[in-house]
Write a protein that holds these residues in place. Structure first.
Motif, short mmCIF file in Angstrom:
data_model
loop_
_atom_site.label_atom_id
_atom_site.label_comp_id
_atom_site.label_asym_id
_atom_site.label_seq_id
_atom_site.Cartn_x
_atom_site.Cartn_y
_atom_site.Cartn_z
N GLY A 16 95.53 -7.94 -60.62
CA GLY A 16 95.51 -9.27 -61.19
C GLY A 16 94.23 -9.56 -61.96
N SER A 17 94.11 -10.81 -62.40
CA SER A 17 92.98 -11.22 -63.23
C SER A 17 92.37 -12.51 -62.70
N LEU A 18 91.09 -12.66 -62.97
CA LEU A 18 90.37 -13.90 -62.71
C LEU A 18 89.37 -14.11 -63.84
N ARG A 19 89.03 -15.37 -64.06
CA ARG A 19 88.01 -15.69 -65.05
C ARG A 19 86.94 -16.55 -64.39
N MET A 82 87.91 -10.94 -65.80
CA MET A 82 88.09 -9.76 -64.95
C MET A 82 89.58 -9.41 -64.90
N ASN A 83 89.92 -8.28 -65.44
CA ASN A 83 91.30 -7.79 -65.45
C ASN A 83 91.42 -6.53 -64.61
N SER A 84 92.66 -6.20 -64.27
CA SER A 84 92.93 -4.99 -63.48
C SER A 84 92.03 -4.92 -62.26
N LEU A 85 91.97 -6.01 -61.54
CA LEU A 85 91.06 -6.09 -60.39
C LEU A 85 91.47 -5.12 -59.29
N LYS A 86 90.46 -4.60 -58.61
CA LYS A 86 90.65 -3.63 -57.54
C LYS A 86 90.06 -4.19 -56.24
N PRO A 87 90.55 -3.75 -55.10
CA PRO A 87 89.96 -4.23 -53.84
C PRO A 87 88.45 -4.01 -53.77
#
Length: 120
Positions: A16-19, A82-87
């Protein structure tokens, strides 16, 4: 008095993504650089991305191609898309700015931090 106020953190699934946003306020003469750092539990704070007033940017190798830093000089605001978020991106993210206050010297300022949690 200068304040950096962050927003945009939260919980998101992997991929997912966050800004994130960070706005600087106060009697500011100039902002020379703005950036984002992260701190995971038990680890030192480390650079994520940083942008200078001339537009140059640097990124940590771990986020290149996934995160983008941008800046709105008129609003004294820096963003982190932030795209393609990883743990492994899970951490508290801190805004940092190198600010010259009217009648004072240049120094670093930090925001209060915003939690980003990426679930697998």
């Amino acid at each position: 008095q200068v304040q950096l106020v962050e927003s945009g953190g939260g919980l998101v699934q992997a991929g997912g993504s966050l800004r994130l946003s960070c706005a600087a306020s106060g009697i500011i003469r100039s902002i020379n650089a703005m950036g984002w750092y992260l701190q995971a539990p038990g680890k030192q704070r480390e650079l994520v991305a940083r942008t200078r007033s001339g537009g140059s940017t640097i990124y940590a190798d771990t986020v290149k191609g996934r995160f983008t830093i941008s800046r709105d000089n008129a609003k004294n605001t820096v963003y982190l898309q932030m795209n393609s978020l990883k743990p492994e991106d899970t951490a508290v993210y801190y805004c940092n700015a190198d600010i010259t206050v009217l009648g004072s010297r240049t120094r670093d300022y930090w925001g209060q931090g915003t939690q980003v949690t990426v679930s697998s």
